[in-house]
Design an enzyme around this catalytic site. Sequence first.
Site, PDB file in Angstrom:
ATOM      1  N   ASP A   1     -55.708  13.726-114.972  1.00 53.08           N
ATOM      2  CA  ASP A   1     -56.978  13.132-115.350  1.00 53.08           C
ATOM      3  C   ASP A   1     -57.202  13.081-116.849  1.00 53.08           C
ATOM      4  O   ASP A   1     -58.095  12.393-117.315  1.00 53.08           O
ATOM      5  CB  ASP A   1     -58.129  13.893-114.709  1.00 53.08           C
ATOM      6  CG  ASP A   1     -58.346  15.235-115.389  1.00 53.08           C
ATOM      7  OD1 ASP A   1     -57.332  15.867-115.731  1.00 53.08           O
ATOM      8  OD2 ASP A   1     -59.496  15.626-115.584  1.00 53.08           O
ATOM      9  N   ASP A  25     -51.440  17.574-112.214  1.00 49.36           N
ATOM     10  CA  ASP A  25     -52.116  18.369-113.210  1.00 49.36           C
ATOM     11  C   ASP A  25     -53.041  19.308-112.448  1.00 49.36           C
ATOM     12  O   ASP A  25     -53.303  19.107-111.268  1.00 49.36           O
ATOM     13  CB  ASP A  25     -52.911  17.397-114.089  1.00 49.36           C
ATOM     14  CG  ASP A  25     -53.760  18.108-115.096  1.00 49.36           C
ATOM     15  OD1 ASP A  25     -53.266  19.074-115.668  1.00 49.36           O
ATOM     16  OD2 ASP A  25     -54.914  17.695-115.287  1.00 49.36           O
ATOM     17  N   THR A  50     -49.359  22.771-115.374  1.00 48.71           N
ATOM     18  CA  THR A  50     -50.646  23.065-115.987  1.00 48.71           C
ATOM     19  C   THR A  50     -50.465  23.742-117.324  1.00 48.71           C
ATOM     20  O   THR A  50     -49.439  24.372-117.578  1.00 48.71           O
ATOM     21  CB  THR A  50     -51.502  23.934-115.046  1.00 48.71           C
ATOM     22  OG1 THR A  50     -52.670  24.313-115.734  1.00 48.71           O
ATOM     23  CG2 THR A  50     -50.754  25.164-114.599  1.00 48.71           C
ATOM     24  N   LYS A 103     -62.726  30.447-131.294  1.00 46.61           N
ATOM     25  CA  LYS A 103     -62.497  30.653-129.866  1.00 46.61           C
ATOM     26  C   LYS A 103     -61.172  30.009-129.511  1.00 46.61           C
ATOM     27  O   LYS A 103     -60.751  29.035-130.159  1.00 46.61           O
ATOM     28  CB  LYS A 103     -63.623  30.065-129.035  1.00 46.61           C
ATOM     29  CG  LYS A 103     -63.611  28.569-128.947  1.00 46.61           C
ATOM     30  CD  LYS A 103     -64.536  28.068-127.858  1.00 46.61           C
ATOM     31  CE  LYS A 103     -64.448  26.540-127.825  1.00 46.61           C
ATOM     32  NZ  LYS A 103     -65.648  25.870-127.487  1.00 46.61           N
TER      33      LYS A 103
END
Lengths: 399, 1292
Positions: free
Chosen positions: B953, B399, B831, B709
Amino acid sequence: VTSPRGAFISLFVNFLVELTALATTCRFRAAIMMASSYNAKDEDGHITVSGPGGGTLRSKKPENTAFKQQRLPAWQPILTAGTVLPAFFIIGLLFIPIGIGLFVTSNNIKEFEVDYTGIDMSSPCFNCSQNFSWNSTRPCTCTIPFYLDQPYESNVYVYYGLSNFYQNHRRYVKSRDDSQLNGDVNSLMSPSKECEPYAFHENKPIAPCGAIANSMFNDTLELFYNDPNGTRIPIPLNTTGIAWWTDKHVKFGNPGGNPNLTAAFQGTTKPLNWRRPVYELDADPGNNGFINEDFIVWMRTAALPTFRKLYRIINKKSSMVPTLPRGNYTLEVVYNYPVRSFEGRKRVILSTISWMGGKNPFLGIAYITVGSVCFFLGVVLLIVHHKCGNRNNSADISN
Amino acid sequence: MTWRSPLALVRDALRGQRAREKDLRNLASNLPYEGLEKAKQPNCYFPGNAIKTTKYTLLLFIPMNLFEQFHRLANIYFVGLAILNFVPVVSAFQPGVALIPICVILSLTALKDALEDFRRYQSDRKLNNTPCFIYSRKEQQFIKRHWKDVRVGDFVKVVCNEIVPADLLLLHTSDPNGVCHIETSNLDGETNLKQRKMMSGVCISDLTVQRMFLTFSCCREKPNKEKVGAGIESLLLRGCTVRNTDHAVGFVVYAGHETKAMLNNKGPRYKRSKLERKLNTDVIFCVILLFTMCLIGALGHFLWLQALPGVPPYLVPDGNGHLDSPSLSGFYMFFTMIILSAILIPISLYVSIELVRIGQIFFITNDIDLHDEGTDSRVQCKALNITEDLGQIEYIFSDKTGTLTENKMVFRRCSIMGTEYAHKENAIRLAVLDVPVSEEEVILNQQPRPPRIGWSLDTEDSNPEDKWHHHDNRRKSKVTGNAQSDAAFSSLLEAEVIPDRKLLQQISRAESSSSSRNIDPYLDFFLGLAICNTVVVSMATARRQRVSGFSRSDQTSSPLDTLSSLVKKSGSLQHIFPSWQHKPKKNRTISEDSVEEEDHVKPPVKIEGSGDTNKLRTCSLHTPSQSAMTPDNLSYEAESPDEAALVYAAKAYGFTLLARTPECVTVRLPSGEDLVFEVLDTLTFDYNRKRMSVLVRHPITKEYVLYTKGADHAIMELLGTPYTEYLSGKQKNIAANTQHHLDCYAKEGLRTLCFTKKVVSDKAYESWSVNRQRALAAIDNREELVMDTAVQLETDLSLLGATGIEDRLQESVPETIMALREAGIQVWVLTGDKTETAVNIGYACRLLEEEDLVINMSCGNKFACTSMLDCTLEEVRRYSEDPRNVDTTQNISLVIDGRTLTMALSSDLQKRFVDLAKRCRTVLCCRVTPLQKSRVVTVVREQLNVMTLAVGDGANDVSMIQAANVGIGISGQEGMQAVMASDFAISRFKHLKKLLLVHGHWCYTRLANMLIYFFYKNVAYVNLLFWHQFLCGFSGSAMIDYWLMIFFNLFFTSVPPIMFGIMDKDVSAEMLLGVPELYRTGQGAGEYTFTTFWISMLDAFYQSLVCFFIPYLAYRDSDIDVFTFGTPLNTISFFTILLHLSIEIKAWTVVHWVIMLGSVALYFIVTLAYSAICVTCNPPSNPYWILQRQMADPMFYLLCIITTVVALLPRYMFHVLRNSIAPSPLVKARHLDRLDPSTRDQCMKEWRSFRGIAHVRPFRLSTPPSPTLETPVDIHPHSSATSDIMWDERHH
């Protein structure tokens, strides 16, 4: 809850699954073990009930010890031609002399062997060998003459040898009762099941029970020196000292404290193949019953199908006269033991012994061979070392 | 107790079952029924809160444990053998004796299980007896009871810092806003506070009076793993800790084993390691071998019996005096042989492997290098049986965020209304913090780092003490920053933002013109920053008590001080700016250009050194000095670090988020005015929408305003007309400009977010709100409906601006990646970020090299994708086959985006994609979803049949971690989900290097060698018995006492191999780290292959042959007896087996010596003692005085020496010749190990440079390129969704 059958089926299926995945075997066990030592709480879904800040004070930093960090000082030998060269030469240099020594020792042992099975028509024991039975009423005797071309200087050991006799057979080896032989009265009267079918005869316990005792070697050997004058001088054969001391004094023992063996063995019967009961094996009370040395020797079952067993010892009389001088001898055999049922051979062996036992050149030859091979390999390695050794010098690792 | 009919009991049980199984639960309060017998209570069918995790009960322990243990095939196998031994015709040993090993194993296991269970029982009891408060009607108050007394339907009070005992529906809290803060670290490890609201619709004002008569029914979905169920906002889950709330009262809905915490609690996950899979095939081979040997034995016995002319005296008939026929005897013999050779199947192997793994895990967890000082966490090994897989990894899937990077977000720059604000001072500050880290980390390449920042060079030149002083500062600040990082995201870096001067001016200008303030996009932008999030505000003083020794005031000023002191030292800021502008042209970046552009538009601000510094200072001190409430001691706790960073950024500009409750948000404006916004709704973030919104009501204008956002592509397509009323002519291209800036940010490796605003009309809000309520109330498809309503509202947004947040690379990431690559591991990065961001990070962490050939795959449809794949594959093949390219060092890297990846992974294109990926050194997948991540891992793992490792993670990496052979979780900023799902948990990416290169290599080599040795050992020993069969008429007799045989495996030769598997060290850690290439030995088949297995088998046969036949020849035709013959055999094979191991042992430590010599001593002591004691104890083989006699015989020693030498000579020779003629890299490494450290380092360097890593250029440091400097313009071709392949050869 499923039915018992269902449970059984699931159990069975489980076995099958495991059959295909043997590796799962112990995982669960260890997993639990591990979990307990590492994070049992996470695993069980338990919640740590500890006060605020509890446990955070102690640092989890591992100890910086050589053991935990796997930095213990270590000797790291690397096996390369250069480093092992000396070892090979040393082995070579050590083994060859040892081998020569062993070989010479073995060669110095005098050994004479005579086969008296009586297979050939010409053999003196041919007639006797045709007798199949163990209990023929009339003992058959045969006389075998032989000639010793060398005098036997030291003590001479007289062995009888049997070939093709599988004393190491699994069922045979087991067929004895050590407690009975040790003098246990209970075992004397009720021998263990291992002795079956040689435990009882006509409802009397057999002493000694079992197949080993039953098949005891029962030929009698006598040795005569044929004096050049023509007289036959019987050679005295020692019947004691042929068994292990520990066997005679610890492992084997006559039942009860009764000095009268006949009484001690009261109520037992002799093994089927025996001619005499166990308490009549020898006239000497110290060598009679279970502690008869011929019996003890026989009971120590041989490791290999071709074996010899110590029969008698001819002691050296004086330092001046050889124990067995060169000349003609006669061996008188009372031929009782049938070997035709297993194509066995019977031999008598006269042998002196050395510190390394009887005559066997093998070990000496082996040491010489291995020593030479090592020496040769050492030379090969020397060449290898010269050709490749420099490359391995760490300076130029990349080649 | 009244008697009840069994029928009634059954009926009740059924009803209870039904009550439990229904999807909806109807619960009634227990209070009206208090004191009644249990059966009359409405909730009696629900389980109580007492939990029981034990597996056994006291009475049923033995049968249940045995049942459990007999699920294992090996146990069944051995019990079967033992039973077989009771059958007289086939028994090889004394019947009882054969039971000993299996009994030992079973009872040891049972003992351990019992201990385990007892420990569980204790912890259960402790938990069940934890005190809590339950409301009692009789007492009219909460009385102290225990957790186990809690039942469904009770009212439970939980006070601050107490753990919630069961799943509670929150009814009342001490908080005036009806909010209860909880921490869920016990459940998912997340330490940030979460808010839970009181049950809406149930308003209890006077608690004590009303509750007595409250018959409270509530409907809840059955708890299960996927569905969280309605009302999660007001559910306190068992195991959570109440924080920041004085007390809370809840109604128990689920208790005991039905709570979510207990249901979620799955047992530990099991993976099977590659080695173990291979091992199983070898066990099968052993079984085949065993059967072959048994068949030979059976056949041999048959033939032997056939050949006998009569009935010899040594054939013992059975009890009836009857002899079996040869064929029947042969048949029996088969089973006897199985008993005899049983240990050929290494039962102890499995136990030994587990022990070895425990030892290996002990050493891994105790490695001080894998301990992270900052978080004080060690590496955790959660999977207990795949340690050796660490040494065989071929592909790593990583990642990016939080794994390669810190996931500590730093606000870097923003663009408002199409204008870029570069935040240069901020950049400098970050650079200051950065530089020393990198310098310390460089090991391989000592080349001085090219100066990037003018002033830093100046200071370094002018006074070096300064630099050191400054280093100290940094270190100190870093330590303090880390010390509290587990408590909150608000680390030092995020908290500190130095505002941009121009932007500050702009804001003050906007503020001063108060008339236009409500529509000023600048103010709106910052309001959006401050409002549009889910950050929880907590005061430093009122922080959780858990976090001790924490004071914020120490830290807030340190970096600023550093900067200002530096500024003072270097004279003035003038130093800084000119050095930027004088940079050589070719190194210019886009951002620099944009700065210059800006400068054209507005006249450059004249910088007066001292004056400006003062201004800067006043600016930064602006907020604290004005506020009475000292927002200084505010701290923000956010679910994602980006949010915290943005809020801190807003704070730096004076827009301070003061408080947040579910109903309202309080923001302090730069003017000191506090605005309280009523929060009407929060449209939370999800991976499909990739945005979040907050709908508030503006306190002044009373307008409904939606601040949104989100990721740029998720926002840009929703834009309506951008702020037409404001300076219409000039700002037409806001969107275009912003997009341009966004692209620039992405290229610099920044994470981008767009901020928009939308004013919702009253009418639109009303109608939407109805829909929304309906969706929220829905039970079916709730999530979908809620999302739909969110999408409905998020339309026609007007763009305010964008932010660029930097996520700094973790330390030593490039070195780690380099090392892993040298180790032959392919590193892929998966990613969710934009392609440009990913590519840039890729360069920064040296995943991509400057001269690499980067293939960028991005296409719109399947057809294009197919042709593109074919084309590329063809091209790549041609390229690699081209003889001219053989010795060039150019590598191919593939960058692929999520959409294309979906197509490439479809079943028909999969093969081609994998084929292409195989030829690429690096693959970068951008914008991938969690599901795609796991898909990629699965496809690569299965198609290429390689060992994969996934490291991540966050929660989005969980599926990937589970799909890979080895999953590694990084305990970082994003909670513990990844760690929970992982096999190993580390705290930094760099730890991967040592974990794989050192521990992986060691674990693999050790275990592989031990396995081979174990097989060898068993075969070598059993074959002694087998050879004996040829001399005993295949009668299945053994020449070694059975007890000694048991001891041999149980005591004499069991510990050395285990020690070997735990402690052997072929190459030192330094060497393994220094020469990553050594890792390659474990990859693919590794050391434990078909060949090595059979070679060791052959060796075992040879050695047993030697061990048997040399003594045989030496004792041939002598008066040796069976067990006297067996004793030297046993001793010889004992020495051979031990010395064989000592040839294999690479490093002898004290432990090795002690164990090896201890084993020898044990052998002689035990055997001598046994021979001295056992006179008639073990018929028929009583070994009385045998060894003693043997040891008095010189022949014994002569035999032992020569046999051992002959047996080991070939192996010894083989090792020597291989090491001399063709030494493996490992042997070379061992040679180097023996040198002194300096020479060794020199050699290591030479080695590395020789091995085709010659193209390693001067090391670029671990920091990502500073945004304003040095980043080349043409990093990457625009990924403008064309279906062309971009060949981009980078030239520097």
